[in-house]
Design a protein around this motif. Structure first.
Motif, PDB file in Angstrom:
ATOM      1  N   SER A 212     -15.587   4.970 -18.624  1.00  0.00           N
ATOM      2  CA  SER A 212     -14.336   5.631 -18.256  1.00  0.00           C
ATOM      3  C   SER A 212     -13.148   4.740 -18.582  1.00  0.00           C
ATOM      4  N   GLU A 213     -12.127   5.334 -19.169  1.00  0.00           N
ATOM      5  CA  GLU A 213     -10.973   4.563 -19.627  1.00  0.00           C
ATOM      6  C   GLU A 213     -10.239   3.903 -18.471  1.00  0.00           C
ATOM      7  N   GLU A 214      -9.996   4.641 -17.388  1.00  0.00           N
ATOM      8  CA  GLU A 214      -9.199   4.099 -16.287  1.00  0.00           C
ATOM      9  C   GLU A 214     -10.038   3.319 -15.279  1.00  0.00           C
ATOM     10  N   PHE A 215     -11.255   3.777 -15.026  1.00  0.00           N
ATOM     11  CA  PHE A 215     -12.039   3.183 -13.942  1.00  0.00           C
ATOM     12  C   PHE A 215     -13.313   2.486 -14.418  1.00  0.00           C
ATOM     13  N   GLY A 216     -13.489   2.356 -15.730  1.00  0.00           N
ATOM     14  CA  GLY A 216     -14.722   1.773 -16.255  1.00  0.00           C
ATOM     15  C   GLY A 216     -15.002   0.372 -15.744  1.00  0.00           C
ATOM     16  N   ASP A 217     -13.971  -0.483 -15.688  1.00  0.00           N
ATOM     17  CA  ASP A 217     -14.169  -1.854 -15.214  1.00  0.00           C
ATOM     18  C   ASP A 217     -14.591  -1.883 -13.749  1.00  0.00           C
ATOM     19  N   ALA A 218     -13.947  -1.059 -12.933  1.00  0.00           N
ATOM     20  CA  ALA A 218     -14.275  -1.032 -11.508  1.00  0.00           C
ATOM     21  C   ALA A 218     -15.718  -0.585 -11.297  1.00  0.00           C
TER      22      ALA A 218
END
Length: 486
Positions: A212-218
């Motif tokens: 996911s672009e916005e939440f991928g890192d989280a």
């Protein structure tokens, strides 16, 4: 005197007439059968007796002027190199090693897998920005597929009585989670394994994955935290193994990792030790079931024989384990024993008790939604215990975020049970919970502590926000009527 009965002359004449008619009919049928057989043989053999003269076709070669050769030309035009995929798609984890910090995620260029129908990038349908079905998500279990398309999410939201404010509240909460995530990838001030599991379930409930672009890192860092914990504790998921409440943590975190594994398998993501963590986590639940059929604090064989609250989390984890398509020993037998245990906790009034058929402290049966959901997930909405429990919920469910009662733990289950049941039960419950739940969200996205919040981390905003977010995702997180049963 003869003892044989005799027919009178009239009856004898009728019998003879019937016999003659039968003989004549048989002869006619025999003749027709012979004629039919001859006709069939005729049509089969006649084509082979007909001799066809071969047709000779002549072709005239064309002249050179009619088919000129194209002369090769040298051009200086340069075909542009396709754009590199976005960084979110290229995120991978290099290793999972026990450490106090999350594993760094390198940025690399990667070629999208052609099996998912991509061209230059992820395309639509992945995570927050998805507007379509999303390549590859078609192989997700039908009960979960609708969450992975923004169009489908909003359609389900509207059809089920939700509002755009519900979706905005979910996204706002997910952004708040991203802001308050701890450096090691976890969430919460205590029982971080359980709270990280709840937050991951909230992200996955909105189809947010490591890509996911916005939440991928989280999402990635939260998964790494739980995987590291599993590796460190040899398959057991817990913040502190000395705390008997780790049975809750293990069930919740196993549920989250099993669901994450299912998404990663569909996306073609190989996250180190994720598969092993799911296998060990689910198998630990199966192998440490209490002889009563339920589960007990610390996975012990205590005198209580377990309780309904602990058992509900283990059954949710087992359902997610089933959807992972991994192999587990004695999974079906374990679930069967657990459901028998749950049946023994149901009161004659339809409510589900705690350790027996009575609620905690008397009064309201707050675990009824948990019991109903267990039967809905594993036996379907028409199971007698599920329907009887819904009758109790219809009569007694209460929620008010401003004045109370507002037991979010209870209503995490009730919201799922009600929408699965559908009909007037869902319409009435939706009117009760939707707007009052939205009123508890603060401007930064988190949900404040409600009056009479129920068990759990009462003063931890991560806990309240995770449960509230999962409740608001109920409109599309699972598709009622599908995916139930093994």
């Amino acid at each position: 005197m003869s003892i044989h009965a005799r027919l009178n002359p009239e009856a004898q004449a009728n019998l003879e007439a019937q016999r003659r008619a039968s003989v004549i009919t048989s002869m006619i049928i025999a003749v027709l059968s012979v004629v039919l057989a001859v006709l069939i043989l005729f049509f089969i053999l006649i084509p082979s007796l007909i001799v066809k003269s071969p047709t000779i076709v002549a072709y005239t070669a064309g002249s050179e002027e009619e088919d000129p050769l194209q002369q090769k030309r040298i051009t200086r035009e340069v075909t542009p190199k396709p754009n590199a995929p976005s960084s979110a798609m290229a995120k991978v984890m290099a290793a999972v090693t026990p450490s106090p910090t999350a594993v760094p995620v390198p940025e690399i260029e990667a070629v999208p897998a052609l099996t998912y129908g991509f061209r230059d990038d992820i395309g639509q349908g992945w995570g927050t920005g998805g507007n379509g079905g999303g390549g590859g998500f078609g192989r997700i279990p039908a009960a979960m597929r609708k969450r992975c398309s923004k169009i489908d999410r909003l359609r389900r939201l509207k059809q089920s009585g939700g509002t755009r404010e519900c979706e905005e509240a979910v996204v706002s909460a997910l952004r708040w989670f991203k802001k308050v995530q701890r450096p090691d990838g976890s969430w919460g001030g205590s029982h971080q394994v359980a709270q990280t599991g709840l937050v991951l379930l909230a992200y996955l409930g909105h189809c947010e994955t490591p890509l996911s672009e916005e939440f991928g890192d989280a999402v990635t860092n939260g998964m790494v935290y739980l995987i590291e914990n599993s590796v460190k504790n040899k398959g057991r998921l817990c913040t502190n193994r000395g705390d008997k409440h780790y049975v809750y943590e293990h069930g919740i975190a196993t549920y989250a990792l099993a669901e994450a594994y299912m998404f990663c398998r569909v996306l073609g993501l190989n996250i180190p030790n994720l598969k092993q963590s799911v296998q060990l986590g689910v198998q630990w639940i199966i192998d440490n079931q209490n002889s009563s059929g339920g589960w007990e604090y610390g996975f012990d064989e205590g005198s209580r024989g377990g309780d309904m609250s602990i058992t509900a989390w283990q059954l949710q984890a087992l359902k997610a384990g089933y959807h992972s398509r991994l192999e587990f020993r004695n999974l079906r037998e374990c679930i069967s024993r657990a459901l028998t245990y749950c049946e023994g906790r149901q009161n004659s009034n339809g409510g589900f008790g705690y350790t027996g058929t009575s609620p905690v402290g008397g009064g309201h049966f707050t675990l009824t939604g948990a019991g109903v959901l267990c039967f809905q997930q594993h036996k379907g909405t028409n199971h007698q215990a599920a329907r009887k429990g819904m009758d109790y919920i219809d009569r007694h469910a209460r929620i008010n975020y401003q004045s109370g009662p507002c037991n979010l733990y209870e209503h995490y289950y009730v919201s799922q049970a009600a929408i699965n049941h559908g009909g007037q039960s869902w319409l009435k419950y939706n009117d009760k919970f939707r707007d009052t739940l939205l009123s508890g969200q603060q401007p930064d996205g988190h949900f404040r502590s409600p009056p009479s919040p129920g068990p759990g981390s009462k003063n931890d905003p991560v806990y309240h926000t995770a449960l509230a977010t999962l409740m608001l995702e109920v409109y599309y997180r699972f598709l009622p009527g599908t995916g139930f049963g093994l």
